[in-house]
Design an enzyme around this catalytic site. Sequence first.
Site, short mmCIF file in Angstrom:
data_model
loop_
_atom_site.label_atom_id
_atom_site.label_comp_id
_atom_site.label_asym_id
_atom_site.label_seq_id
_atom_site.Cartn_x
_atom_site.Cartn_y
_atom_site.Cartn_z
N CYS A 1 41.48 24.45 59.65
CA CYS A 1 42.89 24.06 59.57
C CYS A 1 43.27 23.12 60.72
O CYS A 1 43.06 23.43 61.89
CB CYS A 1 43.75 25.32 59.60
SG CYS A 1 45.50 25.01 59.79
N ASP B 264 55.58 14.96 65.64
CA ASP B 264 54.90 14.52 64.41
C ASP B 264 54.28 13.14 64.66
O ASP B 264 54.89 12.25 65.26
CB ASP B 264 55.91 14.45 63.25
CG ASP B 264 55.21 14.38 61.91
OD1 ASP B 264 55.28 15.36 61.15
OD2 ASP B 264 54.56 13.34 61.62
N HIS C 159 47.78 31.79 61.77
CA HIS C 159 47.62 30.97 60.57
C HIS C 159 48.28 31.65 59.37
O HIS C 159 47.85 32.72 58.94
CB HIS C 159 46.15 30.68 60.24
CG HIS C 159 46.03 29.82 59.01
ND1 HIS C 159 46.05 28.45 59.05
CD2 HIS C 159 45.98 30.16 57.70
CE1 HIS C 159 45.99 27.98 57.82
NE2 HIS C 159 45.95 29.00 56.97
N ASN D 122 58.13 22.36 53.96
CA ASN D 122 57.62 22.06 52.63
C ASN D 122 56.66 23.15 52.17
O ASN D 122 55.82 23.61 52.96
CB ASN D 122 56.91 20.70 52.63
CG ASN D 122 57.87 19.56 52.89
OD1 ASN D 122 58.98 19.54 52.36
ND2 ASN D 122 57.46 18.59 53.70
N THR E 193 51.29 18.81 53.01
CA THR E 193 49.94 18.26 53.19
C THR E 193 49.08 19.11 54.11
O THR E 193 47.85 19.04 54.03
CB THR E 193 50.01 16.82 53.76
OG1 THR E 193 50.74 16.84 54.98
CG2 THR E 193 50.68 15.88 52.78
N HIS F 75 54.77 25.28 58.77
CA HIS F 75 55.39 24.48 59.83
C HIS F 75 56.81 24.13 59.45
O HIS F 75 57.13 23.98 58.27
CB HIS F 75 54.57 23.21 60.14
CG HIS F 75 54.26 22.36 58.94
ND1 HIS F 75 53.26 22.68 58.05
CD2 HIS F 75 54.82 21.22 58.49
CE1 HIS F 75 53.21 21.75 57.11
NE2 HIS F 75 54.16 20.86 57.34
P1 AMP Z 1 53.92 18.35 55.46
O1 AMP Z 1 53.83 17.09 54.65
O2 AMP Z 1 55.23 19.07 55.35
O3 AMP Z 1 52.73 19.26 55.23
O4 AMP Z 1 53.89 17.88 56.98
C1 AMP Z 1 52.72 17.63 57.67
C2 AMP Z 1 53.11 16.74 58.81
O5 AMP Z 1 52.04 16.74 59.76
C3 AMP Z 1 53.35 15.27 58.43
O6 AMP Z 1 54.70 14.93 58.75
C4 AMP Z 1 52.32 14.51 59.26
O7 AMP Z 1 52.83 13.29 59.76
C5 AMP Z 1 52.02 15.48 60.36
N1 AMP Z 1 50.71 15.34 60.99
C6 AMP Z 1 49.52 15.22 60.39
N2 AMP Z 1 48.52 15.15 61.30
C7 AMP Z 1 49.12 15.25 62.52
C8 AMP Z 1 48.63 15.24 63.87
N3 AMP Z 1 47.32 15.14 64.15
N4 AMP Z 1 49.54 15.35 64.87
C9 AMP Z 1 50.86 15.43 64.61
N5 AMP Z 1 51.37 15.47 63.35
C10 AMP Z 1 50.51 15.36 62.33
ZN ZN Z 2 46.08 27.08 60.59
#
Ligand code: AMP
Ligand code: ZN
Length: 112
Positions: free
Chosen positions: A4, A30, A46, A85, A93, A98
Amino acid sequence: MNDCLFCKIIAGEIPSAKVYEDEHVYAFRDINPQAPTHILVVPKEHIGSAAELTEENSAAARCLVAAAKIAEREALTGGYRIVSNVGSDAGQTVKHLHFHILGGKRLDDTMA
Ligand code: AMP
Ligand code: ZN
């Protein structure tokens, strides 16, 4: 092993711009901000998404308490939005619970 992304960030295996940490919660900026202030607040435990929470688990409440502290530190005095989300239709994603804190401007009136 746990594959993860956010577990790796919490463990320090992947770098992040940390803004807050306590025993149960970690928060960082982010990487692809959608607002002038865009912070992710995650439980250290987790949990796949808000759909996996139980009454016994205080992870979400702890994240929201931390979010209020972070918003104060970040001087989001005009308000902010908290978004979590769940699943593909919402565009989740990363499968680790979160909460997005979005602020620093007048946010869109639409949420969907
Ligand atoms: P979600 O689409 O709600 O799952 O949000 C996942 C968020 O994680 C997105 O807004 C991404 O821009 C962010 N994200 C992905 N990888 C990283 C990272 N390495 N550091 C900081 N944010 C990240
Ligand atoms: Zn995790």
